[in-house]
Scaffold this motif. Structure first.
Motif, PDB file in Angstrom:
ATOM      1  N   UNK A  19       0.837  -1.206   0.000  1.00  0.00           N
ATOM      2  CA  UNK A  19       0.000   0.000   0.000  1.00  0.00           C
ATOM      3  C   UNK A  19       0.872   1.256   0.000  1.00  0.00           C
ATOM      4  N   UNK A  21       3.987   1.543  -1.074  1.00  0.00           N
ATOM      5  CA  UNK A  21       4.663   1.677  -2.375  1.00  0.00           C
ATOM      6  C   UNK A  21       3.685   2.233  -3.420  1.00  0.00           C
ATOM      7  N   UNK A  22       2.454   1.696  -3.432  1.00  0.00           N
ATOM      8  CA  UNK A  22       1.452   2.167  -4.400  1.00  0.00           C
ATOM      9  C   UNK A  22       1.182   3.657  -4.206  1.00  0.00           C
ATOM     10  N   UNK A  25       4.291   5.735  -5.313  1.00  0.00           N
ATOM     11  CA  UNK A  25       4.413   5.675  -6.782  1.00  0.00           C
ATOM     12  C   UNK A  25       3.383   6.608  -7.416  1.00  0.00           C
ATOM     13  N   UNK A  26       2.162   6.558  -6.888  1.00  0.00           N
ATOM     14  CA  UNK A  26       1.067   7.386  -7.403  1.00  0.00           C
ATOM     15  C   UNK A  26       1.415   8.874  -7.273  1.00  0.00           C
ATOM     16  N   UNK A  29       4.252   9.784  -9.733  1.00  0.00           N
ATOM     17  CA  UNK A  29       3.982   9.683 -11.173  1.00  0.00           C
ATOM     18  C   UNK A  29       2.942  10.681 -11.671  1.00  0.00           C
ATOM     19  N   UNK A  30       2.047  11.109 -10.796  1.00  0.00           N
ATOM     20  CA  UNK A  30       0.967  11.984 -11.271  1.00  0.00           C
ATOM     21  C   UNK A  30       1.313  13.470 -11.106  1.00  0.00           C
ATOM     22  N   UNK A  31       0.638  14.289 -11.933  1.00  0.00           N
ATOM     23  CA  UNK A  31       0.827  15.744 -11.812  1.00  0.00           C
ATOM     24  C   UNK A  31      -0.467  16.447 -11.436  1.00  0.00           C
ATOM     25  N   UNK A  32      -1.530  15.653 -11.342  1.00  0.00           N
ATOM     26  CA  UNK A  32      -2.830  16.203 -10.966  1.00  0.00           C
ATOM     27  C   UNK A  32      -2.875  16.358  -9.441  1.00  0.00           C
ATOM     28  N   UNK A  35      -5.218  14.039  -7.595  1.00  0.00           N
ATOM     29  CA  UNK A  35      -4.682  12.663  -7.525  1.00  0.00           C
ATOM     30  C   UNK A  35      -3.549  12.554  -6.497  1.00  0.00           C
ATOM     31  N   UNK A  37      -3.463  14.190  -3.759  1.00  0.00           N
ATOM     32  CA  UNK A  37      -4.191  14.090  -2.487  1.00  0.00           C
ATOM     33  C   UNK A  37      -4.726  12.670  -2.266  1.00  0.00           C
ATOM     34  N   UNK A  38      -5.177  12.042  -3.362  1.00  0.00           N
ATOM     35  CA  UNK A  38      -5.645  10.645  -3.264  1.00  0.00           C
ATOM     36  C   UNK A  38      -4.479   9.730  -2.855  1.00  0.00           C
ATOM     37  N   UNK A  42      -3.989   7.190   0.373  1.00  0.00           N
ATOM     38  CA  UNK A  42      -3.597   5.765   0.332  1.00  0.00           C
ATOM     39  C   UNK A  42      -2.497   5.495   1.357  1.00  0.00           C
TER      40      UNK A  42
END
Lengths: 106, 162
Positions: A19, A21-22, A25-26, A29-32, A35, A37-38, A42
């Motif tokens: 969890x 690591x996910x 990574x999220x 990798x994201x620029x939003x 996301x 915040x999401x 996690x």
């Protein structure tokens, strides 16, 4: 620690690390901004699960639960303030892309 | 034990849905599903009070905050969604592989290890622990609560002025 508790610890630890690591990574990798915040959410879930698990295996669920409750309430405020900041950024720049706030002063 | 493993697997699938979903709304709903599964795991780990908080606040309130935030943002067009989906797939395709490999490695490493945590038997009443033993935490929480409220007020007042 009983054999059952050791078994539970052995089952939970890999999933909690997955969890984490996910989530990391999220975020990377994201620029939003929403996301991102999401992703923070996690990671918080992983930490929460780790605290409750530690309380269970050490037979001290009362302390673990009180810490978890405090963490959940602080989490709400973090999300609320971050959401407010994201809405303000969207109003100013017209997007929720993290690259748009790179050239902030300071 | 198989119930716990099943729930943990569903938890990872829900997290992957949060990550891979192109629509932000779907991601927010998947996060709520994640919270519900964490709640079930907390019940299994003898923490019903924390589980109720997790269910009502994380699966309820935080999802509402996320959906409200998403409603402020301009929705993406259907054609753009397909392009975004392909881009996201390329970006995150390594993640399931990393998770499987790391999961297997950790499981193999933990197998021969003797996991021993000292049993700490203290107060069993959550309310007593929260209000009498962790008083400093309550004060800190109250301060954070005030800071959060002021932060939100300032953020939205500035928005109205402009």
């Amino acid at each position: 620690m009983s054999a059952e508790n050791a078994e539970i610890l052995r089952i939970f630890i890999p999933f909690i690390i997955l969890l984490l690591i996910a989530g990391f990574y999220f975020i990377l990798a994201t620029r939003n901004l929403i996301r991102i915040l999401l992703g923070v959410e996690i990671i918080t879930k992983a930490a929460l699960l780790a605290i409750i698990l530690a309380g269970y295996v050490t037979n001290n669920t009362a302390l673990a639960q009180s810490l978890a409750i405090i963490m959940i309430i602080i989490e709400v405020f973090v999300v609320a303030v971050a959401a407010g900041i994201i809405i303000q950024i969207y109003k100013k720049t017209g997007s929720v892309d993290a690259r748009n706030i790179r050239n902030l002063r300071g | 034990m198989s119930l716990i493993i099943g729930l943990l697997v569903i938890l990872i699938i829900a997290v992957l849905m949060v990550i891979f979903s192109t629509r932000l709304l779907m991601s927010a709903i998947s996060l709520a599903v994640t919270s519900i599964i964490v709640t079930l795991l907390m019940f299994r780990l003898n923490s019903p009070l924390a589980a109720v908080f997790e269910l009502s606040i994380c699966a309820g309130l935080i999802t509402v905050i996320f959906i409200t935030t998403i409603s402020f943002v301009k929705p993406v067009a259907e054609e753009e969604l397909l392009i975004t989906w392909k881009r996201r797939l390329k970006k995150y395709i390594a993640l399931p592989v990393i998770l499987i490999v790391v999961g297997l490695v950790i499981s193999f490493l933990l197998k021969p290890m003797v996991l021993a945590l000292p049993p700490v038997l203290q107060e069993t009443n959550v309310a007593y622990t929260l209000w009498n033993i962790r008083q400093v935490d309550i004060i800190g929480q109250a301060i954070i609560l005030l800071v959060g409220v002021f932060g939100i007020v300032v953020l939205f007042r500035e928005g109205q002025n402009k």
